[in-house]
Design a protein around this motif. Structure first.
Motif, PDB file in Angstrom:
ATOM      1  N   TYR A 162       0.842  -1.284   0.155  1.00 53.78           N
ATOM      2  CA  TYR A 162      -0.018  -0.055   0.130  1.00 53.78           C
ATOM      3  C   TYR A 162       0.884   1.560   0.120  1.00 53.78           C
ATOM      4  N   TRP A 163       0.292   2.149  -0.605  1.00 51.12           N
ATOM      5  CA  TRP A 163       1.312   3.450  -0.790  1.00 51.12           C
ATOM      6  C   TRP A 163       0.307   4.741  -0.605  1.00 51.12           C
ATOM      7  N   TYR A 164       0.835   5.899  -0.562  1.00 48.17           N
ATOM      8  CA  TYR A 164       0.401   7.195  -0.772  1.00 48.17           C
ATOM      9  C   TYR A 164       0.867   7.445  -2.352  1.00 48.17           C
ATOM     10  N   PRO A 165       0.389   8.345  -3.077  1.00 49.02           N
ATOM     11  CA  PRO A 165       0.789   8.825  -4.321  1.00 49.02           C
ATOM     12  C   PRO A 165       2.173   9.387  -4.330  1.00 49.02           C
ATOM     13  N   ASP A 166       2.482  10.345  -3.653  1.00 43.93           N
ATOM     14  CA  ASP A 166       3.637  10.901  -3.713  1.00 43.93           C
ATOM     15  C   ASP A 166       4.210  11.360  -2.272  1.00 43.93           C
ATOM     16  N   SER A 167       3.653  12.513  -1.783  1.00 45.61           N
ATOM     17  CA  SER A 167       4.192  13.032  -0.553  1.00 45.61           C
ATOM     18  C   SER A 167       3.116  12.232   0.702  1.00 45.61           C
ATOM     19  N   LEU A 168       3.958  12.223   1.854  1.00 44.58           N
ATOM     20  CA  LEU A 168       3.479  11.432   2.826  1.00 44.58           C
ATOM     21  C   LEU A 168       2.950  12.442   4.071  1.00 44.58           C
ATOM     22  N   PRO A 169       2.083  11.781   4.933  1.00 41.14           N
ATOM     23  CA  PRO A 169       1.432  12.627   5.831  1.00 41.14           C
ATOM     24  C   PRO A 169       2.228  13.281   6.725  1.00 41.14           C
ATOM     25  N   ALA A 170       2.039  14.371   7.462  1.00 36.13           N
ATOM     26  CA  ALA A 170       2.910  14.717   8.446  1.00 36.13           C
ATOM     27  C   ALA A 170       2.788  13.811   9.641  1.00 36.13           C
ATOM     28  N   GLY A 171       3.961  13.780  10.527  1.00 40.68           N
ATOM     29  CA  GLY A 171       3.860  13.160  11.723  1.00 40.68           C
ATOM     30  C   GLY A 171       4.524  11.709  11.264  1.00 40.68           C
ATOM     31  N   THR A 172       4.337  10.783  12.364  1.00 45.80           N
ATOM     32  CA  THR A 172       4.926   9.541  12.111  1.00 45.80           C
ATOM     33  C   THR A 172       3.750   8.427  12.105  1.00 45.80           C
ATOM     34  N   PRO A 173       3.966   7.125  11.286  1.00 48.40           N
ATOM     35  CA  PRO A 173       2.953   6.223  11.301  1.00 48.40           C
ATOM     36  C   PRO A 173       2.698   5.421  12.522  1.00 48.40           C
ATOM     37  N   GLY A 174       1.667   4.966  12.819  1.00 49.91           N
ATOM     38  CA  GLY A 174       1.279   4.059  13.770  1.00 49.91           C
ATOM     39  C   GLY A 174       2.247   2.833  13.975  1.00 49.91           C
ATOM     40  N   THR A 175       1.826   2.174  14.959  1.00 48.41           N
ATOM     41  CA  THR A 175       2.661   0.804  15.099  1.00 48.41           C
ATOM     42  C   THR A 175       2.146  -0.192  13.966  1.00 48.41           C
ATOM     43  N   GLY A 176       3.231  -0.639  13.426  1.00 46.22           N
ATOM     44  CA  GLY A 176       3.049  -1.782  12.247  1.00 46.22           C
ATOM     45  C   GLY A 176       2.618  -1.242  11.136  1.00 46.22           C
TER      46      GLY A 176
END
Length: 689
Positions: free
Chosen positions: A46-60
């Motif tokens: 799974y991906w985002y198209p290009d830019s990523l969200p702000a912050g950090t991803p959740g566990t896992g």
């Protein structure tokens, strides 16, 4: 219809999605380590198209950009790439007088698991949406995505392999979420960005992913509000280029009725001037749920006027909450008295599993799933006209892929089970699911022809010849009873034989078994195939194989028959003329040439590429020639073999292994399995603890 409500999108929220499957191990790497080699459990991508969200991803959760993806750097590609090509299908004479071919088609939008923790190759649970009614489907969408995990999903390999074996294309999902679900308009802009030459680089990336992973295209669902006409124009250009590039790779694109040509989100419930340009830029369009009889009629007329098929419009039917109890204006789509208006798009038919209590069994699921796809009668040849749920079997003619050259074989494996069986013996008592191991299954379930009491026919998981399931016929047989098993287009030669593997359970009345074969189609829809009945016993030229673990395999020559085998069934007659209760199982069926018993060649270069504790990644080189699947066993110190898993890929992950008492090395055996379930010689590898 009412506007979309939260219940219709709950699966797209990361927290809610995690409840769909039992808790599974999470990936042992974070976003900052995404480029490193993955040594743990592989998951669907799974991906985002290009830019990523702000912050950090959740566990896992790992945040990935599709724009930077390459096949060469994809550490899990070998686990996620489908191996089964899309099979050709044909349409036998319909099982009833209402089902039609060449008109309405059926699409399903299915969430098989959470976005960020959907195993690449099955899991140790039988509790899974093991879809088996492929014969009514024309397109499957791997539904899901969430703003906190990723919004572009590639389907995992087992689902694609099972679908392809039944001739059904599978689409990945591009979900640009509503703002209420964390959607960011920047992701839409990222998706439709242009390069200096005016091309859409993400369109090329999407086609490259589908080609590398072996699936069939993309479902594009743009529901993030706030756009304008310029964004709508860019989306049209992106969609057109995506379709063009996809077509060159044999892929397709379906558009969801949400964004309009002016860039705003406004669900139309119709094909009209607000979304016509997107429909023209795609292969198909899913019409949102708020359609009416008049808007569908107008949509069909508009498609006709555009020179397009009206059946390229999927009219959305939301079955997430109520499944086969959903109230639907069926005559607006698939009227019985005139040509169908549009096709049908089922949203979340995995209700057949999800609505059941947590204690559900595979049998519970299949009973609900049969009700959904076949109807209340549970026999597509005898539809119940009083049933308010117009099941697909009532309107759409089933298709089959049991054609082409011999051999053909099935052990009626549904792709999940409570145990794993080999030659009728349990070689693993661990529950499992892996749809890639699913057989080509009977396309119409279950057609039972008898002048007497109708027995129950089901997939059953209490015993099997191979895999996890068998076909169980149970009940009183007070008249001869024929069960249709396969519609086929298989050639009959001078040396063609049919193998039947079956058993009668303890406590059952005795059963006389005959093979039913037809070399022509029925004369009319709904009528019985012109069967010839051949004895299945040790006389009249039939060669029997000795019982193995209570199962008997009998080889029946098709002597005197020629041409094409159009239908295969079994006729059962109770030995007690007054009728007795029977429990009879069909565990395997094969059509082959009499001397076609050669096992496949062995794979080679089996190796362990990563090991973390008891978590091992295996890879190998393909066996030459045709291979149905590969099976991996552990060779235990006492000389017995324990089944660890099977796959169509050339890589497999096994987690949680432990050393046996006193064991310094664990030994593993890999075999190739042929179409007739003959196994190659093993290739071995050791792991030192």
């Amino acid at each position: 219809m009412n506007p979309l409500g939260p219940t219709r999108r709950t699966v797209l929220l990361a927290g809610a999605a995690a409840t769909l499957l039992p808790q599974l191990p999470m990936p042992a790497f974070a976003a900052s380590q995404a480029a490193a080699v993955n040594t743990g459990q592989p998951y669907a991508s799974y991906w985002y198209p290009d830019s990523l969200p702000a912050g950090t991803p959740g566990t896992g959760i790992t945040w990935n950009s599709l724009k930077t993806w390459t096949a060469a750097s994809d550490a899990d590609l070998a686990f996620n790439a489908a191996a089964v090509p899309l099979a050709a299908r044909f349409t036998p004479t319909a099982a009833n007088g209402t089902a039609r071919s060449g008109q309405a088609r059926i699409q399903s939008l299915v969430s098989f698991g959470p976005t960020s923790s959907n195993p690449s190759q099955g899991a140790a649970t039988a509790d899974y949406y093991a879809l088996t009614h492929w014969s009514y489907l024309d397109e499957l969408v791997f539904w899901g995505g969430s703003s906190g995990e990723g919004i572009i999903l590639a389907p995992n390999a087992p689902i694609v392999d099972a679908a392809h074996r039944h001739g059904v294309p599978v689409l990945g999902n591009i979900f640009l979420p509503p703002v209420a679900y964390g959607g960011q308009l920047q992701w839409t802009r990222d998706l439709v960005q242009k390069d200096s030459a005016g091309h859409y680089p993400l369109a090329a990336q999407l086609v490259a992913v589908a080609a590398a992973y072996g699936f069939d295209g993309w479902f594009v669902n743009a529901e993030t509000s706030g756009g304008n006409t310029a964004l709508g124009t860019d989306m049209q250009g992106f969609l057109g280029e995506l379709k063009s590039l996809a077509a060159a790779q044999g892929q397709r694109v379906t558009w969801y009725d949400a964004m309009t040509v002016n860039g705003t989100v406004s669900w139309q419930g119709a094909l009209n001037t607000s979304n016509q340009a997107f429909f023209q830029a795609a292969n198909d369009m899913f019409i949102d749920f708020r359609w009416s009889t008049s808007t569908l009629a107008a949509s069909g007329t508009k498609a006709d006027g555009l020179g397009r098929s009206r059946y390229e419009l999927w009219a959305g039917v939301d079955v997430e909450s109520n499944g086969s109890s959903t109230s639907v204006s069926w005559d607006a789509m698939v009227p019985t008295a005139k040509a169908h208006i549009t096709s049908i798009g089922f949203y979340r038919p995995e209700w057949t599993r999800n609505h059941l209590p947590a204690s559900r069994t595979p049998g519970d699921f299949h009973a609900a799933d049969d009700r959904f796809w076949t109807g209340r009668s549970l026999d597509p040849s005898l539809p119940d006209s009083t049933d308010t749920w117009r099941a697909p079997a009532v309107s759409v003619a089933d298709r089959s892929t049991v054609g082409g050259a011999l051999p053909f074989a099935s052990v009626f494996n549904t792709g999940h089970g409570l145990r794993w069986y080999e030659d009728g013996a349990v070689t693993s008592d661990v529950a499992w699911n892996h749809l890639g191991l699913q057989d080509r299954l009977p396309s119409r379930r279950w057609v039972v022809r008898t002048a007497g009491q109708r027995p129950t026919v089901t997939f059953d998981f209490a015993d099997a010849w191979r895999g996890g399931s068998s076909v169980l016929v149970s009940g009183v047989l007070n008249q001869p009873t024929t069960v249709d098993v396969y519609g086929s287009q298989l050639p009959i030669g001078d040396d063609t034989v049919v193998d039947l593997t079956f058993r009668t359970d303890s406590g059952s009345g005795s059963v006389n078994v005959e093979l039913a074969v037809a070399t022509a189609e029925p004369s009319t829809a709904g009528s019985t195939p012109p069967y010839t009945y051949l004895p299945v016993n040790s006389v009249n030229g039939v060669r029997a194989v000795a019982d193995v673990n209570g199962w008997q395999t009998v080889t029946v020559p098709l002597t005197g028959l020629s041409g094409t085998l159009h239908a295969i069934g079994v006729r059962l007659t109770a030995a007690d003329a007054s009728g007795s209760t029977v429990n009879w199982r069909l565990g395997g069926l094969a059509v082959r040439e009499v001397n076609d018993t050669q096992p496949p060649a062995a794979p080679s270069n089996l190796r362990i590429t990563a090991a973390t504790g008891g978590d091992l990644r295996f890879v190998w080189d393909a066996a030459p020639g045709a291979v149905r699947q590969y099976t991996l066993h552990r060779l235990l110190p006492d000389g017995t073999r324990r089944f660890l898993g099977g796959t169509c890929q050339r890589a497999f992950f096994v987690g949680g292994l432990q050393a046996e008492q006193g064991e310094q090395q664990a030994w593993f055996e890999l075999r190739a399995t042929g179409e007739l379930y003959t196994a190659s010689a093993p290739v071995t590898v050791a792991h030192t603890w």
